[in-house]
Design a protein around this motif. Structure first.
Motif, PDB file in Angstrom:
ATOM      1  N   TYR A 213      30.463  16.937  11.622  1.00 20.29           N
ATOM      2  CA  TYR A 213      30.162  17.289  12.669  1.00 20.29           C
ATOM      3  C   TYR A 213      29.471  18.787  12.737  1.00 20.29           C
ATOM      4  O   TYR A 213      28.483  19.158  13.495  1.00 20.29           O
ATOM      5  CB  TYR A 213      31.464  17.129  13.671  1.00 20.29           C
TER       6      TYR A 213
ATOM      7  N   LEU B  47      24.591  11.459  14.308  1.00 19.09           N
ATOM      8  CA  LEU B  47      25.193  12.493  15.177  1.00 19.09           C
ATOM      9  C   LEU B  47      23.843  13.015  15.915  1.00 19.09           C
ATOM     10  O   LEU B  47      23.402  13.247  16.743  1.00 19.09           O
ATOM     11  CB  LEU B  47      26.175  13.722  14.722  1.00 19.09           C
TER      12      LEU B  47
ATOM     13  N   VAL C 220      34.261   9.986  12.736  1.00 16.83           N
ATOM     14  CA  VAL C 220      33.790  11.052  13.699  1.00 16.83           C
ATOM     15  C   VAL C 220      33.519  10.092  15.007  1.00 16.83           C
ATOM     16  O   VAL C 220      32.558   9.178  14.804  1.00 16.83           O
ATOM     17  CB  VAL C 220      32.617  11.339  13.060  1.00 16.83           C
TER      18      VAL C 220
ATOM     19  N   GLY D 182      31.886  11.541  18.019  1.00 20.90           N
ATOM     20  CA  GLY D 182      30.683  11.770  18.543  1.00 20.90           C
ATOM     21  C   GLY D 182      30.872  11.818  20.177  1.00 20.90           C
ATOM     22  O   GLY D 182      31.845  11.611  20.544  1.00 20.90           O
TER      23      GLY D 182
ATOM     24  N   VAL E 228      32.156  19.864  20.992  1.00 22.97           N
ATOM     25  CA  VAL E 228      32.429  18.484  21.563  1.00 22.97           C
ATOM     26  C   VAL E 228      31.419  18.456  22.619  1.00 22.97           C
ATOM     27  O   VAL E 228      31.163  19.517  23.090  1.00 22.97           O
ATOM     28  CB  VAL E 228      33.942  18.321  22.222  1.00 22.97           C
TER      29      VAL E 228
ATOM     30  N   ASN F 198      36.221  14.260  16.896  1.00 23.82           N
ATOM     31  CA  ASN F 198      34.981  14.562  15.952  1.00 23.82           C
ATOM     32  C   ASN F 198      35.468  15.177  14.419  1.00 23.82           C
ATOM     33  O   ASN F 198      34.388  15.326  13.703  1.00 23.82           O
ATOM     34  CB  ASN F 198      34.245  15.812  16.723  1.00 23.82           C
TER      35      ASN F 198
END
Lengths: 294, 425
Positions: A81, A122, A158, A160, B62, B136
């Motif tokens: 991320y 992502l 993850v 997102g 985020v 995340n």
């Protein structure tokens, strides 16, 4: 239109140290080659780190405008991320003239492939077409385009979406520095380019299925300078990373026409300069992050 | 009034289109302005025109719903490398979480960026309490405040170990309870040694971290008496830990809506507010009340049982420091209706002045000389125009009072802030 494949330059010797200090003579050299080379690769084979690739590249977007910038990303101590965010931030600030050189460090081919897949998903999770700034209706973004990636894999989990909208070039250019057959197999359909040094692996690449096969770059270990730049203060160490960026069967003329149309509306992206096809990750099966628009 | 001879530390929080939630609806910014270089160049240059010490970026890894209010769309440390390249003097303070970063990776990224910037980077250490963020980063429970801050303290020491090694032989080692690092860095020191350390967050644990490590503090103070008390307490605490006199520099948030008359400023404020959907301010009020404000009667005061309910700062889901100062602030407004409170509550998490340049400059001088603040973290209604107005209208008044610099004298952020060079522990 192009007579020879685009070059990627990787700086060697004492040049990375000069780049870290933003040495004016080196910056001047890079400014001059901005229009003629495909991109400069920053931070390849750089462990232990002597510079921060994204910081150096971001400063170059200002100091050598128009230069293509490819930054190394080996995933060490990093999370997908955070990596996806800063790489896409560089892409926005470079006006879509950036790419990433992924490598594995100690990780397996499967883990690196998963990491690249998560980062690419992502990059696609918040499409820039959703940005509307509709002042009449008070809607900034059309949220029905924004999706979670909900990735649950062997190595990463993850949710997102990423908090940065997608690139003007669709995705930053993706390159994998491949050093095993397993990596070469895993790269199929996953990245734009593979960077390969081993002769046997290059042979394997030639034998591979052309459908979804990444383009090939080579020459990272080459000692000779394939691009000669005028020497300023002894800065003659610009070493060609690739003097043979072999692309798979592309219709150069059609590409050139499309590029000409592109250029009429916006400056050329790195993807355009390297004559790479558009690339995206399909997320339409994933859940909406915020439900439908107002 | 004091006879202090130092000058204000002035930073500006570059929040997306501006601090007013509806800022994007005014002017003709393109929808993608926040990811285009031009927006950041204009804002950074306006800050430098006002001779500010630094621009500041908050951060949460985020995506929040971009409606009605789009948040930040670029990563702050990358943005710092960009902004220091398009400016000459101003520093950039980037937030990064100790909860969702690796200490060695972050230490090298910050130092590498500081080197490229010519020694103009600051790091605002934050811990992350938003439960959606963890999804995340592998999922799992968001750690409780005490655990987050234990990690944060050790995280800072590990980062400092890496920075210290960069100035020496490159080898670093730190053994904490939660954080252990051991290795070698090939980075060297920056022009200021290493980035300046800022801290934000007013909980007990946050103040301990600030007293021990921070060179600057972002705080939330809504009332002057409480600000004076907290200021003195933090300086005493830092001094008892052997920190240099004057550290850390304390800069409460200050929201500004500037007009050439009070009426003009209020009109400007109302215009921004009229474009915010109903419920936005109530949501913000709910966070600090720890109670759903949408259930409150708009034309009645907030019931005493909500304001006076016992609470545990360690269990409060959002910022505990903000709730503390808010509870003071609300005491003078116990008899006001929720509707009236919302109007004064327009800072959405910081004190707000809707007024003239003279009022703003006088207020800043009062807080500075009362020992309530060393400066401010400015929140500007809309970028870049509100910041240009501040630079052109408020800054000359502050200079006239002798509390703001007339030119940049130094090249590094540590010099500009007047804090000592980085020293390895």
């Amino acid at each position: 239109m192009t007579s020879s494949p685009p070059l990627l330059l990787s700086l060697s010797g004492r040049l990375p140290a000069l780049l870290r200090e933003q040495h004016p003579a080196l910056i001047e050299q890079l400014r001059r080659v901005a229009g003629t080379v495909g991109a400069v690769v920053i931070g390849a084979k750089a462990r232990p780190l002597s510079l921060d690739p994204v910081a150096v590249a971001t400063a170059l977007t200002v100091r050598a405008p128009g230069l293509g910038l490819i930054v190394a990303c080996d995933g060490v101590r990093d999370s997908p991320y955070n990596a996806a965010r800063r790489l896409l931030s560089l892409d926005h600030l470079s006006d879509a003239r950036s790419g990433v050189l992924f490598s594995s460090a100690q990780a397996s081919a499967a883990q690196t492939a998963e990491r690249i897949g998560v980062i690419r998903a992502l990059w696609n999770s918040w499409p820039r077409r959703s940005l509307r700034a509709d002042r009449e209706r008070g809607v900034y973004a059309n949220t029905e385009d924004i999706r979670r990636i909900d990735h649950v894999g062997e190595h990463y989990r993850v949710d997102g979406p990423l908090n940065s909208p997608s690139s003007r070039q669709g995705e930053p250019v993706s390159i994998w520095l491949v050093s095993s057959e397993a990596e070469l197999r895993a790269a199929q359909g996953l990245v734009d380019l593979v960077l390969v040094e081993d002769e046997q692996l290059i042979e394997r690449w030639r034998e591979g299925d052309p459908a979804g096969r990444p383009a090939l770059a080579t020459g990272l270990d080459a000692a000779e300078a394939a691009v000669r730049v005028r020497t300023v203060g002894g800065l003659d160490e610009l070493v060609a990373l690739s003097d043979a960026l072999a692309t798979t069967d592309t219709d150069a003329d059609a590409d050139a026409d499309a590029d000409a149309a592109d250029r009429a509306t916006a400056p050329r992206t790195l993807r355009g300069s390297l004559e790479l096809p558009a690339r995206s990750v399909e997320l339409s099966g994933k859940p909406l992050a915020f439900g439908a628009a107002l | 009034m004091s006879t202090r001879t130092d000058q204000l530390t002035l930073n500006v929080n570059l929040q997306a289109f501006g601090q007013r939630p509806s800022a994007w609806q005014f002017g003709d910014d393109a929808a993608d302005a926040l990811i285009t270089p031009g927006h950041w160049i204009a804002s950074a240059q306006a800050a430098e025109r006002g001779l500010l010490d630094a621009v500041f970026f908050a951060d949460q890894p985020v995506l929040h719903n971009p409606n009605p209010r789009p948040g930040s769309q670029l990563e702050p440390i990358a943005l710092a490398a960009f902004i220091t390249a398009v400016t000459e003097h101003i520093g950039v303070i980037a937030s990064a979480s100790s909860t969702y970063n690796d200490p060695v990776e972050l230490a090298e990224r910050l130092l590498g960026t500081d080197v490229v910037s010519g020694g103009r980077l600051g790091w605002n250490i934050v811990t992350t309490y938003n439960s959606r963020v963890s999804g995340n980063f592998g999922g799992g429970e968001t750690p409780a405040r005490a655990a987050r801050y234990r990690r944060a303290g050790e995280f800072v020491e590990a980062v400092r170990a890496v920075w210290g090694a960069a100035a020496g032989d490159g080898r670093f080692r730190f053994d904490g309870e939660d954080v252990r690092v051991n290795g070698r860095t090939a980075l060297g020191p920056s022009a200021q040694g290493a980035p300046v350390l800022f801290q934000a967050g007013g909980s007990e644990q946050g103040r301990e971290l600030a007293a021990r490590h921070a060179e600057g503090v972002f705080s939330v103070e809504l009332t002057l008496p409480r600000a004076i008390e907290n200021y003195a307490a933090l300086k005493r605490r830092a001094s008892a830990l052997g920190r240099s006199r004057g550290l850390p520099r304390i800069t409460p948030g200050l929201s500004l809506v500037i007009g050439s008359t009070v009426e003009e400023a209020r009109r400007r404020f109302d215009e921004f507010e009229s474009r915010v959907p109903d419920g936005y301010a109530l949501g913000s009020l709910s966070n600090v009340l720890a109670h759903d404000a949408a259930t409150l009667e708009l034309d009645a005061p907030i019931p005493a049982e909500i304001l006076d309910k016992p609470w545990d700062p360690d269990e409060h889901p959002t910022s505990a420091g903000y709730r503390l100062t808010f509870l003071d602030w609300i005491q003078e407004r116990r008899l006001l209706s929720v509707r009236e409170i919302l109007r004064d509550f327009g800072g959405y998490g910081s004190r707000i002045i809707v007024g003239t340049p003279e009022q703003i400059a006088d207020d800043m001088e009062l807080w500075f000389h009362s020992g309530a603040a060393d400066g401010f973290n400015l929140m500007i209604d809309r970028f870049p125009e509100g910041l240009v107005t501040f630079a052109d209208e408020v800054v000359p008044l502050l200079q006239g009072k002798g509390i703001h610099k007339r030119e940049y004298g130094h090249s590094t952020l540590r010099h500009t802030l007047g804090v000592a060079a980085f020293r390895a522990d």
